[in-house]
Scaffold this active site. Structure first.
Site, mmCIF file in Angstrom:
data_model
loop_
_atom_site.group_PDB
_atom_site.id
_atom_site.type_symbol
_atom_site.label_atom_id
_atom_site.label_comp_id
_atom_site.label_asym_id
_atom_site.label_seq_id
_atom_site.Cartn_x
_atom_site.Cartn_y
_atom_site.Cartn_z
ATOM 1 N N ASP A 9 46.622 35.545 45.003
ATOM 2 C CA ASP A 9 46.257 36.582 44.310
ATOM 3 C C ASP A 9 46.851 37.940 44.628
ATOM 4 O OD1 ASP A 9 45.052 38.655 42.708
ATOM 5 O OD2 ASP A 9 42.899 38.327 43.434
ATOM 6 N N GLU A 148 45.381 35.228 35.830
ATOM 7 C CA GLU A 148 44.179 35.479 36.632
ATOM 8 C C GLU A 148 42.949 34.942 36.174
ATOM 9 O OE1 GLU A 148 44.711 39.597 37.111
ATOM 10 O OE2 GLU A 148 46.569 39.364 38.546
ATOM 11 N N ASP A 170 37.066 41.418 34.199
ATOM 12 C CA ASP A 170 37.723 41.517 35.704
ATOM 13 C C ASP A 170 38.052 43.265 35.956
ATOM 14 O OD1 ASP A 170 39.443 41.912 37.812
ATOM 15 O OD2 ASP A 170 40.811 40.229 37.258
#
Ligand code: AMP
Length: 579
Positions: A9, A148, A170
Protein backbone atom coordinates in the site's frame (compact mmCIF):
# COMPACT_ATOMS: atom_id res chain seq x y z
CA UNK A 1 9.05 -22.89 -3.17
CA UNK A 2 6.74 -20.32 -4.74
CA UNK A 3 8.35 -17.01 -5.49
CA UNK A 4 7.32 -14.42 -2.94
CA UNK A 5 5.11 -11.60 -4.18
CA UNK A 6 4.57 -8.85 -1.64
CA UNK A 7 1.56 -6.54 -1.43
CA UNK A 8 2.30 -2.84 -1.00
CA UNK A 9 0.00 0.00 0.00
CA UNK A 10 1.90 3.03 -1.29
CA UNK A 11 -0.08 5.71 0.52
CA UNK A 12 -0.08 9.50 0.49
CA UNK A 13 0.69 9.67 4.22
CA UNK A 14 1.83 6.17 5.12
CA UNK A 15 2.88 2.98 3.37
CA UNK A 16 2.85 -0.68 4.39
CA UNK A 17 4.05 -4.00 3.02
CA UNK A 18 2.36 -7.35 3.60
CA UNK A 19 2.83 -10.93 2.52
CA UNK A 20 1.06 -14.27 2.72
CA UNK A 21 2.95 -16.81 4.82
CA UNK A 22 1.60 -20.21 5.77
CA UNK A 23 -1.75 -19.18 4.36
CA UNK A 24 -2.02 -16.13 6.60
CA UNK A 25 -1.69 -12.44 5.89
CA UNK A 26 1.22 -10.84 7.67
CA UNK A 27 1.87 -7.09 7.66
CA UNK A 28 5.63 -6.78 8.02
CA UNK A 29 6.99 -4.59 10.85
CA UNK A 30 8.97 -1.63 9.54
CA UNK A 31 10.67 -1.07 12.86
CA UNK A 32 10.31 -2.24 16.43
CA UNK A 33 6.56 -2.33 17.11
CA UNK A 34 5.53 -0.33 14.01
CA UNK A 35 4.01 -1.61 10.79
CA UNK A 36 3.47 1.78 9.20
CA UNK A 37 6.15 3.66 7.29
CA UNK A 38 5.43 7.38 6.87
CA UNK A 39 5.60 8.17 3.14
CA UNK A 40 8.18 10.88 3.72
CA UNK A 41 11.66 11.12 2.21
CA UNK A 42 14.41 13.58 3.11
CA UNK A 43 18.09 14.34 2.94
CA UNK A 44 19.69 15.05 6.32
CA UNK A 45 22.21 17.87 6.72
CA UNK A 46 25.02 15.31 6.56
CA UNK A 47 23.68 13.97 3.25
CA UNK A 48 22.12 10.80 4.67
CA UNK A 49 18.92 9.63 2.97
CA UNK A 50 16.02 9.60 5.44
CA UNK A 51 12.90 7.55 4.79
CA UNK A 52 9.87 7.18 7.07
CA UNK A 53 9.74 8.35 10.67
CA UNK A 54 13.11 10.10 10.62
CA UNK A 55 12.16 12.06 7.49
CA UNK A 56 8.79 12.90 9.05
CA UNK A 57 10.62 14.27 12.09
CA UNK A 58 12.79 16.41 9.87
CA UNK A 59 9.91 17.82 7.82
CA UNK A 60 8.78 20.71 9.98
CA UNK A 61 12.28 21.98 10.64
CA UNK A 62 13.81 21.38 7.21
CA UNK A 63 10.94 21.31 4.70
CA UNK A 64 13.30 22.22 1.84
CA UNK A 65 15.21 18.98 2.41
CA UNK A 66 12.11 16.82 2.87
CA UNK A 67 9.33 15.59 0.58
CA UNK A 68 5.97 14.34 1.67
CA UNK A 69 2.66 13.46 -0.05
CA UNK A 70 4.56 12.67 -3.28
CA UNK A 71 1.65 10.48 -4.31
CA UNK A 72 -0.27 13.63 -5.18
CA UNK A 73 2.30 14.42 -7.87
CA UNK A 74 2.48 10.98 -9.46
CA UNK A 75 1.86 11.12 -13.20
CA UNK A 76 2.99 14.75 -13.49
CA UNK A 77 6.03 15.66 -15.57
CA UNK A 78 7.68 17.64 -12.85
CA UNK A 79 10.80 17.73 -10.70
CA UNK A 80 10.61 17.95 -6.94
CA UNK A 81 13.46 19.71 -5.12
CA UNK A 82 15.01 17.92 -2.15
CA UNK A 83 18.26 19.25 -0.70
CA UNK A 84 20.46 20.48 -3.56
CA UNK A 85 19.04 18.15 -6.22
CA UNK A 86 15.66 17.54 -7.74
CA UNK A 87 13.85 14.32 -8.53
CA UNK A 88 10.88 12.98 -10.48
CA UNK A 89 7.85 11.84 -8.40
CA UNK A 90 8.63 8.28 -9.54
CA UNK A 91 12.11 8.50 -8.07
CA UNK A 92 10.84 9.75 -4.71
CA UNK A 93 8.19 6.99 -4.60
CA UNK A 94 10.87 4.49 -5.59
CA UNK A 95 12.87 5.43 -2.49
CA UNK A 96 9.89 4.49 -0.31
CA UNK A 97 9.37 1.28 -2.27
CA UNK A 98 13.04 0.36 -1.99
CA UNK A 99 12.85 0.75 1.76
CA UNK A 100 9.76 -1.47 1.92
CA UNK A 101 11.44 -4.05 -0.31
CA UNK A 102 14.44 -4.13 2.00
CA UNK A 103 12.25 -4.39 5.09
CA UNK A 104 10.43 -7.36 3.53
CA UNK A 105 13.69 -9.05 2.49
CA UNK A 106 15.22 -8.69 5.95
CA UNK A 107 12.08 -10.04 7.54
CA UNK A 108 11.60 -12.95 5.16
CA UNK A 109 15.27 -13.78 4.78
CA UNK A 110 15.03 -14.01 1.00
CA UNK A 111 15.10 -11.61 -1.94
CA UNK A 112 11.87 -9.99 -3.08
CA UNK A 113 11.52 -9.10 -6.76
CA UNK A 114 7.78 -8.86 -7.31
CA UNK A 115 4.98 -6.80 -5.89
CA UNK A 116 1.31 -5.95 -6.18
CA UNK A 117 0.89 -2.22 -5.55
CA UNK A 118 -2.35 -0.42 -4.79
CA UNK A 119 -3.52 2.92 -6.19
CA UNK A 120 -6.70 4.96 -5.69
CA UNK A 121 -9.59 3.93 -7.91
CA UNK A 122 -9.58 7.37 -9.54
CA UNK A 123 -5.91 7.18 -10.64
CA UNK A 124 -5.52 7.84 -14.38
CA UNK A 125 -3.47 5.67 -16.73
CA UNK A 126 -0.57 8.11 -16.42
CA UNK A 127 -0.66 7.88 -12.61
CA UNK A 128 -0.80 4.08 -12.73
CA UNK A 129 2.06 4.00 -15.21
CA UNK A 130 4.12 6.29 -12.97
CA UNK A 131 3.48 3.93 -10.04
CA UNK A 132 4.64 0.99 -12.12
CA UNK A 133 7.80 2.91 -13.07
CA UNK A 134 8.46 3.73 -9.41
CA UNK A 135 8.33 -0.01 -8.72
CA UNK A 136 10.77 -0.74 -11.51
CA UNK A 137 13.20 1.95 -10.34
CA UNK A 138 13.05 0.29 -6.92
CA UNK A 139 13.94 -3.08 -8.44
CA UNK A 140 10.43 -4.51 -8.21
CA UNK A 141 8.46 -6.07 -11.02
CA UNK A 142 4.95 -4.75 -10.48
CA UNK A 143 2.92 -7.84 -11.32
CA UNK A 144 -0.34 -5.98 -10.84
CA UNK A 145 -1.64 -2.57 -9.90
CA UNK A 146 -4.93 -2.88 -8.03
CA UNK A 147 -7.41 -0.33 -6.72
CA UNK A 148 -7.27 0.44 -3.01
CA UNK A 149 -11.01 -0.20 -2.40
CA UNK A 150 -10.58 -3.53 -4.18
CA UNK A 151 -7.75 -4.44 -1.84
CA UNK A 152 -9.69 -3.35 1.25
CA UNK A 153 -12.71 -5.37 0.16
CA UNK A 154 -10.51 -8.44 -0.40
CA UNK A 155 -9.08 -8.10 3.10
CA UNK A 156 -12.52 -7.86 4.68
CA UNK A 157 -14.16 -10.45 2.53
CA UNK A 158 -11.59 -13.12 1.74
CA UNK A 159 -13.26 -16.44 2.30
CA UNK A 160 -16.76 -15.00 2.19
CA UNK A 161 -19.28 -16.80 0.00
CA UNK A 162 -21.79 -15.12 -2.29
CA UNK A 163 -22.03 -11.75 -3.99
CA UNK A 164 -22.11 -8.54 -1.98
CA UNK A 165 -22.16 -4.82 -2.57
CA UNK A 166 -20.01 -2.78 -0.23
CA UNK A 167 -19.30 0.86 0.34
CA UNK A 168 -15.60 1.37 1.04
CA UNK A 169 -15.12 4.58 3.01
CA UNK A 170 -11.43 5.50 3.07
CA UNK A 171 -10.33 8.49 5.12
CA UNK A 172 -6.56 8.71 5.41
CA UNK A 173 -4.16 11.43 6.48
CA UNK A 174 -4.51 13.61 3.42
CA UNK A 175 -7.06 12.02 1.12
CA UNK A 176 -10.62 10.82 1.19
CA UNK A 177 -12.20 8.32 -1.21
CA UNK A 178 -15.46 6.51 -1.13
CA UNK A 179 -16.12 3.65 -3.53
CA UNK A 180 -19.00 1.33 -4.25
CA UNK A 181 -17.74 -2.15 -5.01
CA UNK A 182 -19.25 -5.46 -6.01
CA UNK A 183 -17.54 -8.53 -4.63
CA UNK A 184 -17.84 -12.14 -5.55
CA UNK A 185 -15.20 -14.56 -4.36
CA UNK A 186 -11.84 -13.03 -5.19
CA UNK A 187 -13.29 -10.80 -7.89
CA UNK A 188 -13.99 -7.21 -6.97
CA UNK A 189 -15.43 -4.61 -9.30
CA UNK A 190 -15.38 -0.91 -8.48
CA UNK A 191 -18.74 0.47 -9.63
CA UNK A 192 -18.14 4.11 -8.72
CA UNK A 193 -15.69 6.20 -6.75
CA UNK A 194 -15.70 9.74 -5.48
CA UNK A 195 -13.66 11.80 -3.05
CA UNK A 196 -11.45 14.70 -2.28
CA UNK A 197 -7.70 14.25 -2.43
CA UNK A 198 -7.12 17.16 -0.09
CA UNK A 199 -9.21 16.04 2.87
CA UNK A 200 -8.13 13.84 5.74
CA UNK A 201 -6.83 13.47 9.26
CA UNK A 202 -4.25 16.25 8.67
CA UNK A 203 -7.14 18.71 8.42
CA UNK A 204 -8.40 17.50 11.78
CA UNK A 205 -4.93 18.12 13.25
CA UNK A 206 -4.97 21.61 11.77
CA UNK A 207 -8.23 22.43 13.54
CA UNK A 208 -6.63 21.50 16.86
CA UNK A 209 -3.51 23.50 16.01
CA UNK A 210 -5.65 26.56 15.20
CA UNK A 211 -7.49 26.11 18.49
CA UNK A 212 -4.18 25.96 20.39
CA UNK A 213 -2.74 28.97 18.51
CA UNK A 214 -5.80 31.01 19.38
CA UNK A 215 -5.51 29.96 23.03
CA UNK A 216 -1.80 30.94 23.14
CA UNK A 217 -2.60 34.28 21.56
CA UNK A 218 -5.41 35.00 24.02
CA UNK A 219 -3.51 33.88 27.08
CA UNK A 220 0.04 34.95 26.29
CA UNK A 221 -0.43 37.56 23.56
CA UNK A 222 2.00 35.86 21.20
CA UNK A 223 1.69 34.33 17.74
CA UNK A 224 3.37 30.92 17.97
CA UNK A 225 3.48 30.65 14.17
CA UNK A 226 6.68 32.70 14.27
CA UNK A 227 8.56 29.78 15.77
CA UNK A 228 9.14 26.77 13.51
CA UNK A 229 10.12 24.63 16.50
CA UNK A 230 6.96 25.56 18.40
CA UNK A 231 4.90 24.71 15.31
CA UNK A 232 6.66 21.36 14.96
CA UNK A 233 5.84 20.54 18.58
CA UNK A 234 2.26 21.73 18.21
CA UNK A 235 1.82 19.59 15.11
CA UNK A 236 2.83 16.44 16.97
CA UNK A 237 0.84 17.34 20.07
CA UNK A 238 -2.27 18.04 18.00
CA UNK A 239 -2.10 14.67 16.27
CA UNK A 240 -1.59 12.92 19.61
CA UNK A 241 -4.57 14.77 21.11
CA UNK A 242 -6.71 13.84 18.10
CA UNK A 243 -5.78 10.18 18.47
CA UNK A 244 -6.50 10.28 22.23
CA UNK A 245 -9.92 11.82 21.55
CA UNK A 246 -10.85 8.75 19.51
CA UNK A 247 -10.98 6.77 22.76
CA UNK A 248 -11.42 9.40 25.49
CA UNK A 249 -13.79 12.31 26.14
CA UNK A 250 -10.94 14.73 26.95
CA UNK A 251 -7.33 15.23 25.87
CA UNK A 252 -4.75 17.60 27.25
CA UNK A 253 -1.99 19.23 25.25
CA UNK A 254 0.90 19.86 27.60
CA UNK A 255 3.98 21.52 26.10
CA UNK A 256 6.35 23.16 28.55
CA UNK A 257 8.72 25.86 27.27
CA UNK A 258 6.92 25.91 23.94
CA UNK A 259 8.51 29.26 23.08
CA UNK A 260 9.81 32.42 24.61
CA UNK A 261 7.96 35.68 24.69
CA UNK A 262 9.46 38.91 26.01
CA UNK A 263 12.14 36.93 27.78
CA UNK A 264 9.67 34.65 29.59
CA UNK A 265 8.87 31.04 28.73
CA UNK A 266 5.41 30.20 27.40
CA UNK A 267 4.02 26.91 28.72
CA UNK A 268 1.01 25.42 27.03
CA UNK A 269 -1.55 23.41 28.96
CA UNK A 270 -4.81 23.09 27.13
CA UNK A 271 -7.68 20.67 27.53
CA UNK A 272 -9.90 19.79 24.59
CA UNK A 273 -13.18 17.95 24.96
CA UNK A 274 -14.33 15.48 22.37
CA UNK A 275 -17.54 17.47 21.97
CA UNK A 276 -15.64 20.62 21.03
CA UNK A 277 -13.33 18.67 18.73
CA UNK A 278 -16.25 17.00 17.00
CA UNK A 279 -17.86 20.39 16.40
CA UNK A 280 -14.60 21.52 14.74
CA UNK A 281 -14.43 18.61 12.32
CA UNK A 282 -18.15 18.09 11.66
CA UNK A 283 -18.08 20.15 8.41
CA UNK A 284 -15.41 17.81 7.02
CA UNK A 285 -17.44 14.72 7.90
CA UNK A 286 -20.50 16.32 6.31
CA UNK A 287 -18.50 16.72 3.09
CA UNK A 288 -17.59 13.05 3.10
CA UNK A 289 -21.25 12.10 3.48
CA UNK A 290 -22.17 14.20 0.47
CA UNK A 291 -19.40 12.46 -1.49
CA UNK A 292 -20.80 9.11 -0.34
CA UNK A 293 -24.15 9.93 -1.91
CA UNK A 294 -22.43 11.06 -5.10
CA UNK A 295 -20.61 7.70 -5.29
CA UNK A 296 -23.87 5.83 -4.72
CA UNK A 297 -25.66 7.69 -7.46
CA UNK A 298 -22.62 7.20 -9.71
CA UNK A 299 -23.13 3.46 -9.23
CA UNK A 300 -26.90 3.90 -9.86
CA UNK A 301 -27.59 2.44 -6.44
CA UNK A 302 -29.36 3.58 -3.31
CA UNK A 303 -28.49 3.05 0.34
CA UNK A 304 -30.74 -0.01 0.49
CA UNK A 305 -28.57 -1.78 -2.11
CA UNK A 306 -25.52 -1.65 0.15
CA UNK A 307 -24.81 -4.80 2.17
CA UNK A 308 -22.05 -3.31 4.25
CA UNK A 309 -19.81 -0.32 4.86
CA UNK A 310 -16.09 -1.01 5.23
CA UNK A 311 -13.87 1.48 7.05
CA UNK A 312 -10.39 2.10 5.68
CA UNK A 313 -7.73 4.68 6.62
CA UNK A 314 -6.44 5.73 10.02
CA UNK A 315 -8.78 8.69 10.37
CA UNK A 316 -11.84 6.41 10.35
CA UNK A 317 -10.94 5.59 13.96
CA UNK A 318 -12.50 8.95 14.81
CA UNK A 319 -15.79 7.82 16.41
CA UNK A 320 -17.74 10.63 14.76
CA UNK A 321 -17.09 8.98 11.39
CA UNK A 322 -18.84 5.71 12.21
CA UNK A 323 -21.58 7.52 14.11
CA UNK A 324 -22.43 9.88 11.27
CA UNK A 325 -22.27 7.07 8.70
CA UNK A 326 -24.63 5.00 10.81
CA UNK A 327 -27.04 7.93 11.20
CA UNK A 328 -26.91 8.70 7.50
CA UNK A 329 -27.00 5.19 6.05
CA UNK A 330 -28.76 3.26 8.81
CA UNK A 331 -26.06 0.63 9.13
CA UNK A 332 -23.21 0.14 11.55
CA UNK A 333 -19.97 0.23 9.52
CA UNK A 334 -17.50 -2.63 9.82
CA UNK A 335 -14.18 -1.65 11.30
CA UNK A 336 -12.85 -4.89 12.71
CA UNK A 337 -9.73 -4.87 10.54
CA UNK A 338 -7.00 -2.41 11.33
CA UNK A 339 -8.00 0.45 9.00
CA UNK A 340 -4.36 1.46 8.37
CA UNK A 341 -3.35 -2.00 7.30
CA UNK A 342 -6.26 -3.50 5.41
CA UNK A 343 -5.24 -2.13 1.99
CA UNK A 344 -1.79 -3.72 2.31
CA UNK A 345 -3.44 -6.94 3.52
CA UNK A 346 -5.70 -6.97 0.47
CA UNK A 347 -2.71 -6.34 -1.81
CA UNK A 348 -1.00 -9.37 -0.25
CA UNK A 349 -4.12 -11.49 -0.72
CA UNK A 350 -4.20 -10.48 -4.39
CA UNK A 351 -0.49 -11.29 -4.64
CA UNK A 352 -1.27 -14.70 -3.12
CA UNK A 353 -3.98 -15.33 -5.70
CA UNK A 354 -1.56 -14.43 -8.52
CA UNK A 355 1.22 -16.56 -7.04
CA UNK A 356 -1.12 -19.49 -6.41
CA UNK A 357 -0.86 -19.34 -2.60
CA UNK A 358 -4.01 -20.17 -0.72
CA UNK A 359 -5.06 -17.68 1.92
CA UNK A 360 -7.39 -18.24 4.82
CA UNK A 361 -9.77 -15.50 5.90
CA UNK A 362 -8.17 -12.68 7.87
CA UNK A 363 -8.90 -13.53 11.48
CA UNK A 364 -9.09 -10.96 14.21
CA UNK A 365 -10.20 -11.22 17.78
CA UNK A 366 -13.30 -9.10 18.20
CA UNK A 367 -15.89 -8.66 20.91
CA UNK A 368 -19.06 -10.49 19.94
CA UNK A 369 -21.28 -8.17 21.99
CA UNK A 370 -21.86 -4.50 22.58
CA UNK A 371 -21.09 -3.28 26.11
CA UNK A 372 -22.23 -0.04 27.65
CA UNK A 373 -23.86 1.75 30.53
CA UNK A 374 -27.03 3.76 31.10
CA UNK A 375 -27.70 7.45 31.53
CA UNK A 376 -30.57 9.86 31.75
CA UNK A 377 -31.56 10.96 28.28
CA UNK A 378 -34.25 11.52 25.77
CA UNK A 379 -36.27 8.48 24.71
CA UNK A 380 -38.91 9.27 22.11
CA UNK A 381 -39.32 12.79 23.43
CA UNK A 382 -39.50 11.81 27.13
CA UNK A 383 -36.81 12.00 29.78
CA UNK A 384 -35.85 8.43 30.62
CA UNK A 385 -33.28 7.41 33.26
CA UNK A 386 -32.02 4.23 31.58
CA UNK A 387 -31.02 5.19 28.04
CA UNK A 388 -28.37 2.73 26.88
CA UNK A 389 -25.00 4.30 26.04
CA UNK A 390 -22.80 1.82 24.17
CA UNK A 391 -19.07 2.24 24.86
CA UNK A 392 -17.61 -0.77 23.08
CA UNK A 393 -19.57 -1.81 20.00
CA UNK A 394 -19.69 -5.42 18.91
CA UNK A 395 -17.04 -6.53 16.40
CA UNK A 396 -14.49 -4.10 17.84
CA UNK A 397 -11.01 -5.69 17.86
CA UNK A 398 -9.66 -6.45 21.33
CA UNK A 399 -7.82 -5.30 23.38
CA UNK A 400 -9.77 -2.04 23.44
CA UNK A 401 -10.44 0.78 25.86
CA UNK A 402 -13.11 3.46 25.42
CA UNK A 403 -14.28 6.26 27.71
CA UNK A 404 -17.26 8.59 27.83
CA UNK A 405 -18.11 11.47 30.10
CA UNK A 406 -21.34 11.58 32.12
CA UNK A 407 -22.60 14.32 34.41
CA UNK A 408 -24.28 14.31 37.81
CA UNK A 409 -27.91 15.31 37.53
CA UNK A 410 -28.57 17.30 40.71
CA UNK A 411 -26.73 19.68 43.03
CA UNK A 412 -24.80 18.01 45.84
CA UNK A 413 -25.08 14.55 44.26
CA UNK A 414 -22.63 12.41 46.23
CA UNK A 415 -22.96 9.10 44.46
CA UNK A 416 -23.68 7.63 41.06
CA UNK A 417 -24.84 4.10 40.29
CA UNK A 418 -23.10 2.66 37.25
CA UNK A 419 -24.83 -0.21 35.45
CA UNK A 420 -22.84 -2.38 33.04
CA UNK A 421 -24.93 -3.83 30.24
CA UNK A 422 -24.48 -6.11 27.30
CA UNK A 423 -26.85 -5.72 24.37
CA UNK A 424 -28.06 -3.51 21.57
CA UNK A 425 -31.39 -2.14 22.79
CA UNK A 426 -31.54 1.61 23.32
CA UNK A 427 -33.43 0.94 26.57
CA UNK A 428 -30.69 -0.36 28.89
CA UNK A 429 -33.25 -2.33 30.87
CA UNK A 430 -33.95 -4.48 27.82
CA UNK A 431 -30.26 -5.43 27.72
CA UNK A 432 -28.54 -7.81 30.08
CA UNK A 433 -27.10 -6.27 33.22
CA UNK A 434 -23.74 -7.97 33.74
CA UNK A 435 -22.53 -5.85 36.62
CA UNK A 436 -23.09 -2.70 38.59
CA UNK A 437 -21.35 -0.56 41.17
CA UNK A 438 -21.65 2.75 42.93
CA UNK A 439 -19.10 5.52 43.00
CA UNK A 440 -19.57 7.32 46.31
CA UNK A 441 -18.07 10.30 48.08
CA UNK A 442 -18.23 12.74 45.17
CA UNK A 443 -17.30 16.32 46.00
CA UNK A 444 -19.98 18.82 46.88
CA UNK A 445 -20.72 20.32 43.48
CA UNK A 446 -23.60 21.66 41.44
CA UNK A 447 -25.20 19.29 38.90
CA UNK A 448 -23.03 18.66 35.84
CA UNK A 449 -20.05 17.32 37.80
CA UNK A 450 -18.22 15.25 35.13
CA UNK A 451 -17.64 11.54 35.73
CA UNK A 452 -15.52 9.68 33.16
CA UNK A 453 -16.43 6.03 32.70
CA UNK A 454 -14.00 3.71 30.93
CA UNK A 455 -14.70 0.25 29.54
CA UNK A 456 -11.63 -1.84 28.69
CA UNK A 457 -11.49 -5.38 27.37
CA UNK A 458 -8.11 -7.03 27.58
CA UNK A 459 -6.63 -9.77 25.37
CA UNK A 460 -8.20 -12.44 27.56
CA UNK A 461 -11.68 -11.00 27.09
CA UNK A 462 -11.85 -9.62 30.62
CA UNK A 463 -13.93 -6.45 30.95
CA UNK A 464 -12.80 -3.72 33.35
CA UNK A 465 -15.13 -0.82 34.05
CA UNK A 466 -13.93 2.27 35.90
CA UNK A 467 -15.72 5.48 36.80
CA UNK A 468 -13.68 8.48 37.85
CA UNK A 469 -14.72 11.86 39.15
CA UNK A 470 -12.81 14.15 36.78
CA UNK A 471 -12.18 16.96 39.25
CA UNK A 472 -10.80 14.84 42.10
CA UNK A 473 -9.60 11.58 40.55
CA UNK A 474 -11.84 9.60 42.95
CA UNK A 475 -12.59 6.31 41.25
CA UNK A 476 -14.31 3.00 41.56
CA UNK A 477 -14.10 -0.01 39.29
CA UNK A 478 -15.20 -3.57 38.70
CA UNK A 479 -13.85 -6.47 36.69
CA UNK A 480 -16.11 -8.88 34.86
CA UNK A 481 -14.20 -12.01 34.00
CA UNK A 482 -16.44 -13.81 31.62
CA UNK A 483 -18.19 -10.98 29.82
CA UNK A 484 -17.42 -12.48 26.43
CA UNK A 485 -18.74 -15.97 27.07
CA UNK A 486 -21.32 -16.10 29.77
CA UNK A 487 -24.35 -15.22 27.72
CA UNK A 488 -24.39 -17.98 25.16
CA UNK A 489 -27.66 -18.98 26.79
CA UNK A 490 -29.18 -15.63 26.11
CA UNK A 491 -28.63 -16.12 22.43
CA UNK A 492 -30.56 -19.31 22.87
CA UNK A 493 -33.28 -17.36 24.65
CA UNK A 494 -33.55 -14.98 21.74
CA UNK A 495 -33.84 -17.87 19.34
CA UNK A 496 -36.46 -19.45 21.56
CA UNK A 497 -38.47 -16.27 21.58
CA UNK A 498 -38.32 -16.16 17.80
CA UNK A 499 -39.46 -19.79 17.55
CA UNK A 500 -42.32 -19.12 19.89
CA UNK A 501 -43.43 -16.13 17.94
CA UNK A 502 -43.35 -18.31 14.84
CA UNK A 503 -45.86 -20.51 16.62
CA UNK A 504 -47.92 -17.45 17.49
CA UNK A 505 -47.11 -17.97 21.18
CA UNK A 506 -46.39 -15.20 23.65
CA UNK A 507 -42.69 -14.69 24.22
CA UNK A 508 -43.19 -15.57 27.87
CA UNK A 509 -45.17 -18.77 27.27
CA UNK A 510 -43.50 -21.93 28.53
CA UNK A 511 -41.60 -23.64 25.72
CA UNK A 512 -41.39 -27.35 24.87
CA UNK A 513 -38.73 -29.59 26.38
CA UNK A 514 -35.14 -28.43 25.83
CA UNK A 515 -34.27 -30.97 23.11
CA UNK A 516 -37.35 -30.07 21.11
CA UNK A 517 -36.55 -26.41 21.52
CA UNK A 518 -33.03 -26.89 20.23
CA UNK A 519 -34.41 -28.73 17.28
CA UNK A 520 -36.75 -25.91 16.47
CA UNK A 521 -34.06 -23.30 16.97
CA UNK A 522 -32.02 -25.11 14.36
CA UNK A 523 -35.04 -25.20 12.08
CA UNK A 524 -35.48 -21.44 12.34
CA UNK A 525 -31.78 -20.89 11.58
CA UNK A 526 -32.05 -23.16 8.55
CA UNK A 527 -35.13 -21.31 7.29
CA UNK A 528 -33.34 -17.97 7.73
CA UNK A 529 -30.34 -19.23 5.79
CA UNK A 530 -32.59 -20.53 3.01
CA UNK A 531 -34.42 -17.20 2.86
CA UNK A 532 -31.12 -15.39 2.44
CA UNK A 533 -30.19 -17.66 -0.45
CA UNK A 534 -33.61 -17.15 -1.98
CA UNK A 535 -32.75 -13.57 -2.88
CA UNK A 536 -29.93 -14.76 -5.10
CA UNK A 537 -31.38 -17.98 -6.50
CA UNK A 538 -32.57 -18.49 -10.09
CA UNK A 539 -36.29 -19.03 -10.79
CA UNK A 540 -36.21 -22.83 -10.68
CA UNK A 541 -34.08 -23.08 -7.56
CA UNK A 542 -36.19 -20.39 -5.93
CA UNK A 543 -39.30 -22.51 -6.36
CA UNK A 544 -37.60 -25.53 -4.76
CA UNK A 545 -36.37 -23.33 -1.94
CA UNK A 546 -39.81 -21.87 -1.25
CA UNK A 547 -41.28 -25.37 -1.13
CA UNK A 548 -38.51 -26.53 1.22
CA UNK A 549 -38.98 -23.55 3.51
CA UNK A 550 -42.75 -24.04 3.62
CA UNK A 551 -42.31 -27.73 4.41
CA UNK A 552 -40.04 -26.93 7.39
CA UNK A 553 -42.40 -24.26 8.68
CA UNK A 554 -45.37 -26.65 8.36
CA UNK A 555 -43.48 -29.40 10.15
CA UNK A 556 -42.59 -27.19 13.11
CA UNK A 557 -45.77 -28.01 14.95
CA UNK A 558 -45.70 -31.67 13.93
CA UNK A 559 -43.59 -34.48 15.37
CA UNK A 560 -39.85 -34.24 15.77
CA UNK A 561 -39.36 -36.90 13.08
CA UNK A 562 -41.48 -34.96 10.58
CA UNK A 563 -39.50 -31.80 11.32
CA UNK A 564 -36.20 -33.63 10.97
CA UNK A 565 -37.23 -35.01 7.61
CA UNK A 566 -38.26 -31.58 6.27
CA UNK A 567 -35.03 -30.08 7.61
CA UNK A 568 -32.93 -32.77 5.95
CA UNK A 569 -34.57 -32.10 2.61
CA UNK A 570 -34.01 -28.36 2.89
CA UNK A 571 -30.43 -28.82 4.14
CA UNK A 572 -29.66 -31.04 1.11
CA UNK A 573 -31.03 -28.39 -1.19
CA UNK A 574 -28.92 -25.69 0.46
CA UNK A 575 -25.87 -27.88 0.21
CA UNK A 576 -26.47 -28.34 -3.50
CA UNK A 577 -27.10 -24.62 -4.09
CA UNK A 578 -24.04 -23.51 -2.15
CA UNK A 579 -21.72 -26.00 -3.81
P1 AMP B 1 -3.56 6.59 6.75
O1 AMP B 1 -3.28 7.59 5.66
O2 AMP B 1 -4.63 5.63 6.44
O3 AMP B 1 -2.33 5.93 7.28
O4 AMP B 1 -4.15 7.46 7.96
C1 AMP B 1 -3.38 8.38 8.65
C2 AMP B 1 -4.26 9.34 9.40
O5 AMP B 1 -5.00 8.64 10.39
C3 AMP B 1 -3.44 10.39 10.13
O6 AMP B 1 -4.08 11.65 10.00
C4 AMP B 1 -3.49 9.89 11.56
O7 AMP B 1 -3.32 10.93 12.49
C5 AMP B 1 -4.89 9.33 11.61
N1 AMP B 1 -5.11 8.43 12.74
C6 AMP B 1 -4.37 7.35 13.11
N2 AMP B 1 -4.87 6.79 14.23
C7 AMP B 1 -5.96 7.52 14.58
C8 AMP B 1 -6.91 7.45 15.65
N3 AMP B 1 -6.83 6.51 16.60
N4 AMP B 1 -7.90 8.37 15.68
C9 AMP B 1 -8.00 9.32 14.73
N5 AMP B 1 -7.14 9.45 13.71
C10 AMP B 1 -6.13 8.57 13.62
Amino acid sequence: MNEIIVGIDLGTTNSEVAVIRDGRVEVIPVSEGARILPSVVGIADDGELLIGESAKNQYVLRPERTVRSIKRRMGEYTRVPMGDKDYSPQEISAMILRRLKKIAEDHLGQPVHKAVITVPAYFSDAQRQATREAGEIAGLEVVRIINEPTAAALAYESGHEGARTALVYDLGGGTFDVSVVNLEGDVVEVLASHGDNHLGGDDFDQKIIDFALEHIKQKHGVDARQSATAMARLQRAAEAAKIALSDRPFATIMEEYLLEHQGAPVHLSLEISRDDYEAMIEPYIAETLIATHVALSGAHLTVSDIDEILLVGGATRTPLVARRLEEELGMQPRGELNPDLCVAMGAAIQAGVIGGTKTSAVLVDVTPYTFGTSAIGDMDGEIYPYCFVPLIRKNTPIPVSKSEVFFTSFDGQHKVDVGVYQGEDRDALNNIEIGQFTIEGLRDAPSGNPIVTTFSIDVDGILHVTSREKATGLEHSITINNAMTRFENDKLDEARARVRSLFGEEATAPGPATENRRHRVEAVALVEKAERLLEKAGAEDAEDLVNGIEAVKDAMDKTDEALQQAMDTLADLLYYLEA
